[in-house]
Design a protein around this motif. Structure first.
Motif, PDB file in Angstrom:
ATOM      1  N   ALA A 133       3.173   0.301  -0.313  1.00  0.00           N
ATOM      2  CA  ALA A 133       2.527   1.599   0.088  1.00  0.00           C
ATOM      3  C   ALA A 133       3.439   2.839   0.596  1.00  0.00           C
ATOM      4  O   ALA A 133       4.407   2.518   1.117  1.00  0.00           O
ATOM      5  CB  ALA A 133       1.507   1.373   1.220  1.00  0.00           C
TER       6      ALA A 133
ATOM      7  N   LEU B  74      -3.545   5.738   6.050  1.00  0.00           N
ATOM      8  CA  LEU B  74      -4.826   4.966   5.979  1.00  0.00           C
ATOM      9  C   LEU B  74      -5.788   5.176   7.250  1.00  0.00           C
ATOM     10  O   LEU B  74      -5.340   5.011   8.332  1.00  0.00           O
ATOM     11  CB  LEU B  74      -4.608   3.496   5.938  1.00  0.00           C
ATOM     12  CG  LEU B  74      -5.818   2.397   5.977  1.00  0.00           C
ATOM     13  CD1 LEU B  74      -6.488   2.567   4.426  1.00  0.00           C
ATOM     14  CD2 LEU B  74      -5.314   1.067   6.095  1.00  0.00           C
TER      15      LEU B  74
ATOM     16  N   LEU C 257      -7.750   7.145   2.375  1.00  0.00           N
ATOM     17  CA  LEU C 257      -6.135   7.393   1.881  1.00  0.00           C
ATOM     18  C   LEU C 257      -5.801   8.743   2.114  1.00  0.00           C
ATOM     19  O   LEU C 257      -6.447   9.628   1.187  1.00  0.00           O
ATOM     20  CB  LEU C 257      -5.562   6.873   0.781  1.00  0.00           C
ATOM     21  CG  LEU C 257      -5.484   5.153   0.701  1.00  0.00           C
ATOM     22  CD1 LEU C 257      -4.953   4.996  -0.509  1.00  0.00           C
ATOM     23  CD2 LEU C 257      -4.526   4.745   1.981  1.00  0.00           C
TER      24      LEU C 257
ATOM     25  N   LEU D 222     -11.518   4.619  -0.042  1.00  0.00           N
ATOM     26  CA  LEU D 222     -11.241   3.084  -0.343  1.00  0.00           C
ATOM     27  C   LEU D 222     -12.360   2.333   0.255  1.00  0.00           C
ATOM     28  O   LEU D 222     -12.990   2.401   1.654  1.00  0.00           O
ATOM     29  CB  LEU D 222     -10.112   2.349   0.596  1.00  0.00           C
ATOM     30  CG  LEU D 222      -8.560   3.112   0.150  1.00  0.00           C
ATOM     31  CD1 LEU D 222      -7.546   2.082   0.749  1.00  0.00           C
ATOM     32  CD2 LEU D 222      -8.515   3.073  -1.412  1.00  0.00           C
TER      33      LEU D 222
ATOM     34  N   TRP E  21      -4.454  -2.716   0.111  1.00  0.00           N
ATOM     35  CA  TRP E  21      -3.558  -1.599   0.667  1.00  0.00           C
ATOM     36  C   TRP E  21      -2.768  -2.153   1.566  1.00  0.00           C
ATOM     37  O   TRP E  21      -1.416  -1.838   1.819  1.00  0.00           O
ATOM     38  CB  TRP E  21      -4.214  -0.400   1.118  1.00  0.00           C
ATOM     39  CG  TRP E  21      -3.522   0.701   1.803  1.00  0.00           C
ATOM     40  CD1 TRP E  21      -3.177   0.993   3.210  1.00  0.00           C
ATOM     41  CD2 TRP E  21      -2.692   1.755   1.189  1.00  0.00           C
ATOM     42  NE1 TRP E  21      -2.508   1.789   3.267  1.00  0.00           N
ATOM     43  CE2 TRP E  21      -1.965   2.377   2.026  1.00  0.00           C
ATOM     44  CE3 TRP E  21      -2.520   2.058  -0.143  1.00  0.00           C
ATOM     45  CZ2 TRP E  21      -1.169   3.424   1.788  1.00  0.00           C
ATOM     46  CZ3 TRP E  21      -1.587   3.206  -0.581  1.00  0.00           C
ATOM     47  CH2 TRP E  21      -0.843   3.871   0.543  1.00  0.00           C
TER      48      TRP E  21
ATOM     49  N   VAL F 168      -4.257  -0.670  -8.276  1.00  0.00           N
ATOM     50  CA  VAL F 168      -2.968  -0.513  -7.712  1.00  0.00           C
ATOM     51  C   VAL F 168      -2.288   0.183  -8.721  1.00  0.00           C
ATOM     52  O   VAL F 168      -1.230   1.373  -8.347  1.00  0.00           O
ATOM     53  CB  VAL F 168      -2.024  -2.060  -7.565  1.00  0.00           C
ATOM     54  CG1 VAL F 168      -0.570  -1.802  -7.123  1.00  0.00           C
ATOM     55  CG2 VAL F 168      -2.781  -2.972  -6.410  1.00  0.00           C
TER      56      VAL F 168
ATOM     57  N   LEU G  65      -2.710   3.661  -7.915  1.00  0.00           N
ATOM     58  CA  LEU G  65      -1.993   3.907  -6.560  1.00  0.00           C
ATOM     59  C   LEU G  65      -0.599   4.610  -6.990  1.00  0.00           C
ATOM     60  O   LEU G  65      -0.112   5.525  -6.578  1.00  0.00           O
ATOM     61  CB  LEU G  65      -2.095   2.925  -5.346  1.00  0.00           C
ATOM     62  CG  LEU G  65      -3.222   2.659  -4.622  1.00  0.00           C
ATOM     63  CD1 LEU G  65      -3.016   1.233  -3.973  1.00  0.00           C
ATOM     64  CD2 LEU G  65      -3.951   3.479  -4.235  1.00  0.00           C
TER      65      LEU G  65
ATOM     66  N   ALA H 252       1.417   4.621  -3.603  1.00  0.00           N
ATOM     67  CA  ALA H 252       2.370   3.481  -3.648  1.00  0.00           C
ATOM     68  C   ALA H 252       3.585   3.375  -4.732  1.00  0.00           C
ATOM     69  O   ALA H 252       3.505   4.297  -5.896  1.00  0.00           O
ATOM     70  CB  ALA H 252       1.636   2.168  -3.891  1.00  0.00           C
TER      71      ALA H 252
END
Lengths: 371, 115
Positions: free
Chosen positions: B18, B24, B34, B45, B53, B88, B91, B97
């Motif tokens: 992350a 968060l 986020l 989220l 996460w 993911v 992200l 991330a």
């Protein structure tokens, strides 16, 4: 009632002092007008706490934030703790150096500069001689360095006829993307100068008509959460619902305004935690002594304010027999407090029935065409 | 993990991290936001997203996270795999991330080759 674990936004008076003393200032003589400001370290510690609470945005006001010699250090504290910030300013102390610094942080949502006139006459009548040029200069410096900048126009008796000029200055000549409006309200110093400063019913009607027209001309670039433009929109919606024979509007009929206590909290310059900058008399705790998350979740006075939205307007003698009850939200509790000494009451200042009874007119046809 | 990995999928042995600058913000009912303070962007989220996460720490592989998710959540759907991988991947695409950079030890460059 669901409550977030911590506030998303925090309004912070980082300083009580100001280099101006505007005749309608909501800060001076209010409960937030305190003798001493928190020192740098205390604010930095508090920003760390805000970071732990995952607060997203800190809005810095006062007083005049640019009077603080440690402003850069404070802004770095906000950045370090993964927040963004906004600054509310009179614009007169903004230098190239600080504008460049703000831009370099990359975290500034906006700097809001107060402008009350299209020229010195209307701007300086309550804000002091020489300040129009200083303010405009500050605004231009911010623009030069690419800092997001907006303006706040407080409407009063000496600029209500200048609104078209102000819009031209800010949106055309200066090229701001938008500006917001409100009106001088019965708070702070304005309470001593209400006859001189606050709009009469006729002027309020004029302001509503003018702002609706300008709002159309400038395609929504003039905004308001309070004052004549907000009232024109809200009252028109209420009157239209009544004419159409609706039973109610969603969420209305109760003390629903405002919802700030569900997402925001505030701190006075002396570190006293309060529900809202305009309700500085409600002491919820002290920075560095009380845990913000605990105050947010458990303080009785804050929860009491949240529960006011369960109070039906029909319970108030003030509202007895009012046809607008099912469409009304009761409006600002801080204004109700300043006028009546109690928060849990509809604000008389934003009462449509009273406005009409005193001879006010709704720009209905104009507003309906715009809604 | 015997799963067909599509070309566009992240390898299940990846260990994403992350972005430490991203906040968060857990709000209520295990849902969260986020918040990227550098871009001012915020993303909602759901509870599963929050679960994933919190494990993007550079130590957990995607396979391990999925395994833990299946063990924790009853009735996780067969396509949980794809959902998590897509999540993911998004992200990573948004910069929320990424991956830890492995240090290159220049002292181990073979003798005789240009440094």
């Amino acid at each position: 009632m669901k409550l977030m674990a911590a506030p998303r936004f925090v309004d912070i008076d980082i300083i009580s002092k100001c280099n101006l003393k505007c005749l309608y200032c909501a800060h001076f003589t209010s409960a937030g007008d305190v003798e001493s400001d928190l020192p740098t370290d205390a604010w930095l510690n508090f920003f760390e706490e805000l970071g732990r609470c995952a607060v997203m945005i800190a809005s810095l006001g006062g007083g005049e934030p640019f009077l603080r010699k440690d402003l850069k250090e404070l802004l770095l504290g906000i950045v370090k703790n993964r927040m963004r910030f906004a600054i509310l300013s009179n614009g007169t102390l903004i230098t190239e150096e600080i504008a460049a610094f703000i831009k370099a942080t990359g975290r500034c949502n906006y700097v809001q500069v107060s402008i009350d006139g299209s020229g010195p006459l209307a701007h300086e009548v309550y804000r002091g001689e020489g300040n129009f040029e200083r303010t405009m200069n500050g605004l231009r410096v911010l623009q030069k360095y690419g800092v997001p900048v907006t303006a706040r126009v407080t409407i009063h008796r000496h600029n209500v006829h200048d609104l078209e000029g102000i819009a031209r200055l800010l949106l055309e000549d200066t090229g701001l993307p938008s500006f917001s409006t409100n009106a001088a309200s019965y708070m702070g110093l304005c309470r001593q100068n209400t006859e001189e400063v606050q709009l009469t019913v006729d002027e309020r009607t004029l302001a509503m008509e003018t702002l609706l027209k300008l709002g159309k001309k400038y395609n929504g670039r003039i905004t308001a959460n309070a004052g004549p433009l907000a009232e024109a929109r809200m009252w028109t919606e209420m009157e239209r619902a009544r004419r159409e024979g609706k039973e109610s509007l969603p969420g209305r009929g109760y003390l629903r305004s405002c919802g700030g206590v569900f997402s925001k909290i505030a701190v006075r310059a002396d570190g006293v935690i309060v529900p809202c900058i305009q309700m500085g008399h409600i002491d919820l705790g002290q920075v560095e002594e009380d845990n913000l998350r605990d105050v947010w979740q458990n303080h009785a006075a804050l929860n009491c304010l949240r529960q006011r939205q369960g109070i039906h307007l029909g319970d108030f003698e003030f509202c007895a027999g009012c046809v607008y009850i099912p469409f009304c939200s009761g409006n600002c509790p801080a204004l109700a407090y300043n006028l009546l000494g109690k928060e849990n009451h509809p604000s008389p200042d934003a009462c449509l029935r009273r406005f009409l009874a005193e001879g006010g007119r709704l720009p209905m046809e104009q507003a309906l065409a715009l809604l | 993990m015997h799963r067909h990995v599509r070309k566009e999928d992240l390898p299940m042995e990846d260990k994403p991290v992350a972005n430490p600058m991203v906040v968060l913000r857990e709000e209520f009912d295990d849902w969260a936001i986020l918040f990227d303070p550098d871009t001012a962007q915020a993303y909602g989220l759901n509870p599963v997203g929050v679960f994933v996460w919190k494990r993007l720490d550079g130590n957990h592989t995607l396979s391990e996270i999925l395994q833990e998710l299946r063990a924790t959540c009853e009735d996780s759907p067969a396509e949980a795999n794809d959902h998590m991988n897509n999540f993911v991947k998004k992200l990573v695409e948004k910069g929320l991330a990424g991956y830890e950079i492995t240090k290159v030890d220049h002292l181990q460059i073979p003798h005789g080759e240009p440094g």
